[in-house]
Structure formats: structure tokens, C-alpha cells
Design a protein around this motif. Structure first.
Motif, PDB file in Angstrom:
ATOM      1  N   ILE A  87      52.837  25.887  42.790  1.00  0.00           N
ATOM      2  CA  ILE A  87      54.198  26.407  42.697  1.00  0.00           C
ATOM      3  C   ILE A  87      54.102  27.913  42.490  1.00  0.00           C
ATOM      4  O   ILE A  87      53.478  28.373  41.531  1.00  0.00           O
ATOM      5  N   GLY A 116      60.510  27.813  39.197  1.00  0.00           N
ATOM      6  CA  GLY A 116      59.240  27.145  39.464  1.00  0.00           C
ATOM      7  C   GLY A 116      58.618  26.566  38.214  1.00  0.00           C
ATOM      8  O   GLY A 116      58.012  25.492  38.244  1.00  0.00           O
ATOM      9  N   SER A 159      57.780  22.621  37.454  1.00  0.00           N
ATOM     10  CA  SER A 159      56.470  22.098  37.052  1.00  0.00           C
ATOM     11  C   SER A 159      56.608  21.082  35.919  1.00  0.00           C
ATOM     12  O   SER A 159      55.878  20.090  35.874  1.00  0.00           O
ATOM     13  N   VAL A 175      50.841  26.718  38.564  1.00  0.00           N
ATOM     14  CA  VAL A 175      51.943  27.666  38.724  1.00  0.00           C
ATOM     15  C   VAL A 175      51.360  29.068  38.847  1.00  0.00           C
ATOM     16  O   VAL A 175      50.592  29.505  37.989  1.00  0.00           O
ATOM     17  N   ALA A 186      58.925  29.596  45.124  1.00  0.00           N
ATOM     18  CA  ALA A 186      60.121  29.894  44.328  1.00  0.00           C
ATOM     19  C   ALA A 186      60.032  31.329  43.822  1.00  0.00           C
ATOM     20  O   ALA A 186      60.212  31.607  42.635  1.00  0.00           O
TER      21      ALA A 186
END
Length: 592
Positions: A117, A123, A127, A142, A214
Motif C-alpha cells: 500500500i 492507506g 492496512s 505500507v 493511495a
């Protein structure tokens, strides 16, 4: 607490004693607790974990550079703030259970992850939701490049001093699940969709099975010459719809746009689409009402003007009713509007701004005494170079409007403002997209067809007065919700909406990041999606046609194998040729 104060390093008595002599904070009498970490407007203390007994039930005051701060600690709020230390994460509300859990955090040094992500605002929340529904079965990472998230939906009440700086600014890692790997603030340098991998700015290459982008919109302050220097200066009357990263926590320049204007010309500048804060950053109704009160009481000179400079022809790109309402409200309040102009330069020394006509390219300079600019945006170079964003998609992520999956690469999804969607860009639009992306990514990991469809729902808070608020809410194709612009006439409904928003929304954002609240539409649990009927899904998405083509090719290949097994070479060759032709055609169409 009084008994503990003798052995503790942070006691109210000692803090009050030090507050009487703020200029001696740099003397040799400092103890370990006086060492503070300042990072992007957030103040954290090194001794939080060691001093937890002292701050569970009380608050204390401290004076820093002559400015009085009162830091009230609650056990769950304090422990849930995830500083960069693992000990603080272990003591969070869910961390106590993790002390006895056999599950270990996902390593940060893997060569490939199931899901990556990019982005840690929406984002980060994704997660948490994805880890919740998958029960930790997949390795998630992430990737982010910022240490602080600014809560743009709270900007209007933040400028009205109804939200504190620590409520408006939040640690970016706060939204990331403890078990989820992260890039330690190292962003993405390149996307390699053909190889299903990304390259970080430190040169590290990481593979993925599913990718969620994102990143949000990228601001382009460099396009306005001299703007950042004027905006960063604590005294110069140039403002923006965000806080400058270099501002200290004691600096409250953002409130002066409303309350320090006494004479001259004021300008509110709206950049070309797309940009952050459409509708949500429009604070000119509050400004006009405050300045009318100043004018009545003699604080504002009668020789003043207020002008909105809009680079577009509309105030709402995707909803006519909202655009009409804003224009009528502006005319009623006597605010001047100029369309088709964009700001190109700010001269801090002469207090002049240069505006350029978008069509004719003619420029003119104007003197200002108050200037508010919503930052313009530009495309992400990494997305354009990789082909994920094209001119046809307005240099934003080219995704399907329903499934939010990329139209070319089927293992890439978009989330938030970065998507090229015909709906108003807002935090709430992104939050509704979280549920769709979470469901579709999970089904992609399991090899299932996608069944979650985004209907274009968007919701923006519009402040229409000092204590009045309404919402602009709609779906795709300008379909309004029943509560769109409810309370926009300035009645009791608008007041109730404003008071509820100003009081409760601050805590809700923190709950969203900590997963104490699942967010709209159900808040307490995540929404689920039904399977799509085969006869209805074809007209909405390409999922059913993709699946049917895939099964048709497989059926032809199976018939070929069966015919060859029976010795029918001629029929088998014909069937094989037909299957290969169908397969080639489907590959060209991107559906194989």
C-alpha cells in the motif's frame, strides 16, 4: 500521586517550579524529562514509558519559551500514540494482548509482499482493515514518505481555533497496524507494473502480488514564485490551506486570516482542477461574516475589498446544485468573484501578487493585505513514467469507476484523490472507497472475481457561517443524497450540524486511525458485499466478460485435448487453431 512524586522524575511540584522561570530551561538543572523531541509540530517525551504512573490520572503544566502548555494525559490516549519506539507500541490498548500473542510483526526486509500500500493516510487505515479481515494471513507493507498527516476536513474549524494543533496534526505511523511492515518514511521512486514491483528512493526493489496506490494529489507550490517564503514567514499575511512543515507548535499564524485583517484588499485564490480541498477548504463565508462584524465594530476599515479569484468557472466540478448554491451565497454576501485567473508569483517585499489569465495569458499585479491560496497540484512523475497515469486519465490513476481496479494492470488498485473519478474529491469519498478496495483486494488474493462496486459517494463539509455547516453529498452522475445541502439556509439544523462536527469530529478521526471506529457507513463493523448476478455484472464492469472469456478458452483447450486423445487429429487441429485465435484476441483486449 503525592507519594509517587518523591521518586518520580515528572511531578506537578517540580513542573510548576520550573514554570516560574521559563528562561532557565537550558540550565544545568534539567533532568531527563526535560529532553523533548520536536518533529513536525508534534511534541513527544522520551520518558513517556518510564513516567506512565505519574500521568495516568493527572495533568501537569509546563512553560516553554514563555508559552503556556497544558498537556492532559489519559492512559488509553497516551499509550495509543505510536511513537517510533516499539515499547510504546507494545503498551498500546491492543498491545497488552500482543504481549501474549504468538504472532510476530511482518519483517520490513522481505523481497516480496502479498500487498503493498503506497500512502499512509487512507492507506494506513486500509492496512488495518485488510489485516482485520484476513486475520494476518498475508504479508502487508505500507510505503510512505511523510511523518505527519494533516486532517484537511478539520481545517475550517482548526482555523477557527475549535481544534488544537495536536488534533489537526497526527503522527503518520498512527494509522499503520502494528503487525504491518512499513518503509520508515522512504517513499516510492519508480513503479514497475510489468514486473509487479516498486523501487524505493533508497534503491530497494520490492515485489508484490497486489498493489494499492493511495498517494493523494501532489501539491505544486513551486509553480507560484516566491509563495513559500511569504507563506513560511510568521508575520507576513500570506496563508494556505495547510500548515508549513517548519512551523513550531507555538506558532498560530493560520488563525490570522480571519482575525487580523483590518484594511486593504483580501484575496482568496482557487487553483485549477484537480486540487486538495474542493468545497471543504472554502472558508470565505466565515471570513465575510467575521469581517462584517469587524466592520460594524470599527476594527475593519470601510475602505477594504474581498475578492475570490477562481481559476475555474465553477466552485463544484461534479455537482451543479452545489455550484449554484455557492455562487448564490457569494452574491448574497457581497463577495466579488473573478474567473479564469491563476496566481503565478508573490512578491513578499512589495506585498503584490501576479495573476495570469488562463486563456489570454495576460498578467497583472495586485497589491494585497491578506492573501489565502489553496495550493495547486501537479501529476506524480512516477505514475506518468510508468504508464499508470496518462493524458486520457487527466494524469491521475486510470482505474475502473466501479471496482477501482486499474484498467490495464489487474493487480493494481487506486484509493482516494489519486483516482480519476467523476466525483468530488474528499476524505469521505476516500473512506467509502476503502471498503471497496479492501474487499476487492482480498478477493483478488484468493483468485475470486470482484463484487464490490463504488457508487461515487462523496461528502464534503461546507462552513456557511461562523457556527453554521452543511454537507455537499452526491453519487455519480450528479445524483444527490437526501441530506445534500441540508441546513444550508442558516437555520437550527445548520447550527446543530456545526456544533456536532466541531465537538465530535476531532475524536472520530483518532478513532478511525486506531481502528476503534470502522468509519462510515456502519462505524462499528465493516460492510460486506453480495455476489453480483452474472447477467447484471456484464453491463457494469468487465469482470463477468473477463471470467466468461477465460472459461471459454479453457473449454476449447479441453476439447482439443479430448479430441487428440481420441485420435481425431484434423478436428483437434481445427479446435486448437480456434482456441489459439480466441486466446490471442483476449490477450490483446487485456481480458485473458
Amino acid at each position: 500521586l503525592q507519594k509517587q512524586s518523591k521518586s518520580s522524575i515528572c511531578t506537578p511540584d517540580r513542573m510548576n517550579t520550573r514554570s516560574r522561570s521559563p528562561r532557565r530551561t537550558d540550565s544545568g538543572r534539567q533532568n531527563n524529562f526535560d529532553k523533548e523531541i520536536r518533529q513536525n509540530g508534534e511534541v513527544y517525551t522520551e520518558q513517556i514509558v518510564g513516567s506512565i504512573r505519574c500521568v495516568q490520572e493527572t495533568g501537569y503544566q509546563r512553560r516553554v519559551h514563555g508559552e503556556q502548555f497544558c498537556i492532559m494525559f489519559k492512559c488509553n490516549r497516551l499509550l495509543s500514540r505510536q511513537v517510533s519506539t516499539s515499547s510504546t507500541q507494545a503498551l498500546s490498548k491492543k498491545g497488552f494482548a500482543s504481549l501474549f500473542s504468538k504472532r510476530k510483526p511482518t519483517p520490513k526486509d522481505l523481497e516480496k509482499y502479498d500487498v503493498i500500500i503506497v500512502g499512509c493516510n487512507l492507506g494506513g487505515i486500509l492496512s488495518r482493515h485488510l489485516d482485520k479481515v484476513t486475520h494476518g494471513k498475508y504479508k502487508i507493507m505500507v510505503v510512505y514518505d511523510q511523518s505527519v498527516n494533516q486532517q484537511y476536513p478539520m481545517r475550517p474549524i482548526y482555523e477557527q481555533q475549535r481544534a488544537t494543533k495536536t488534533e489537526y496534526l497526527s503522527n503518520a505511523r498512527l494509522a499503520i497496524n502494528n503487525y504491518t511492515a512499513n518503509s520508515d518514511a522512504v517513499g516510492v521512486d519508480k513503479f514497475l507494473p510489468q514486473e509487479s514491483s516498486i523501487v524505493l528512493r533508497n534503491g530497494r526493489k520490492i515485489g508484490y502480488d497486489q498493489l494499492v496506490i493511495a498517494m493523494g494529489l501532489k501539491e505544486d507550490l513551486d509553480s507560484i514564485k516566491g509563495f513559500e517564503d511569504a507563506w513560511k514567514d510568521p508575520e507576513h499575511p500570506v496563508f494556505a490551506s495547510k500548515d508549513h512543515p517548519s512551523w513550531r507548535s507555538i506558532l498560530h499564524k493560520y488563525t490570522r486570516w480571519h482575525y487580523n485583517f483590518t484594511y486593504g484588499d483580501a484575496y482568496f485564490v482557487i487553483p485549477p482542477y484537480p486540487f486538495k480541498g474542493e468545497i471543504g477548504a472554502y472558508n470565505f463565508f466565515v471570513s465575510r461574516q467575521v469581517w462584517n462584524w469587524f466592520l460594524y465594530n470599527g476594527k475593519l476599515s470601510p475602505k477594504h475589498s474581498f475578492t475570490i479569484v477562481n481559476a475555474n468557472q465553477r466552485f463544484s466540478q461534479w455537482l451543479d446544485s452545489a455550484d449554484t448554491f455557492i455562487k448564490q451565497k457569494i452574491a448574497k454576501m457581497g463577495i466579488k468573484v473573478e474567473y479564469g485567473l491563476r496566481i503565478t508569483e508573490v512578491d513578499m517585499k512589495t506585498s503584490t501578487a501576479t495573476f495570469q489569465n488562463i486563456e489570454t495569458k495576460e498578467s497583472n499585479q495586485r497589491e494585497y493585505q491578506n492573501l489565502y491560496v489553496i495550493p495547486p497540484c501537479k501529476p506524480h512523475e512516477s505514475l506518468v513514467e510508468s504508464g499508470l497515469a496518462t493524458k486520457e486519465s487527466n494524469y491521475m490513476l486510470d482505474v475502473d469507476h466501479k471496482t477501482l481496479r486499474h484498467n490495464k494492470y489487474k493487480n493494481i488498485f487506486g484509493l482516494g484523490d489519486i483516482n480519476n473519478l467523476p466525483t468530488t474529491k474528499s476524505f469521505w469519498a476516500g473512506f467509502y472507497q476503502i471498503h471497496v478496495v479492501r474487499n476487492n483486494v482480498y478477493r483478488s488474493l484468493k483468485g475470486q472475481t470482484l463484487n464490490a462496486l463504488y457508487d461515487g459517494y462523496s461528502k464534503c463539509a461546507l462552513i456557511v457561517g461562523q457556527n453554521k455547516l452543511t454537507y455537499v453529498c452526491h453519487y455519480y452522475d450528479q445524483k444527490e443524497t437526501w441530506h445534500n445541502l441540508l441546513g444550508s439556509n442558516g437555520g437550527i439544523i445548520g447550527t446543530i450540524r456545526y456544533l456536532y462536527y466541531a465537538k465530535n469530529q476531532k475524536k472520530k478521526f483518532l478513532d478511525y486511525y486506531l481502528e476503534k471506529d470502522k468509519g462510515p457507513p456502519y462505524f462499528k463493523f465493516l460492510p460486506t458485499f453480495k455476489e453480483l448476478p452474472a447477467d447484471q455484472s456484464t453491463s457494469k464492469t468487465d469482470i463477468a466478460s473477463t471470467a466468461s472469456s477465460y472459461f471459454a478458452v479453457n473449454k476449447n483447450v479441453q476439447e482439443v485435448v479430448s479430441d487428440i486423445g481420441k485420435g481425431k487429429a484434423q478436428v483437434g487441429e481445427t479446435a486448437r487453431t480456434t482456441a489459439e485465435a480466441n486466446t490471442t484476441q483476449n490477450i490483446k483486449q487485456g481480458t485473458a
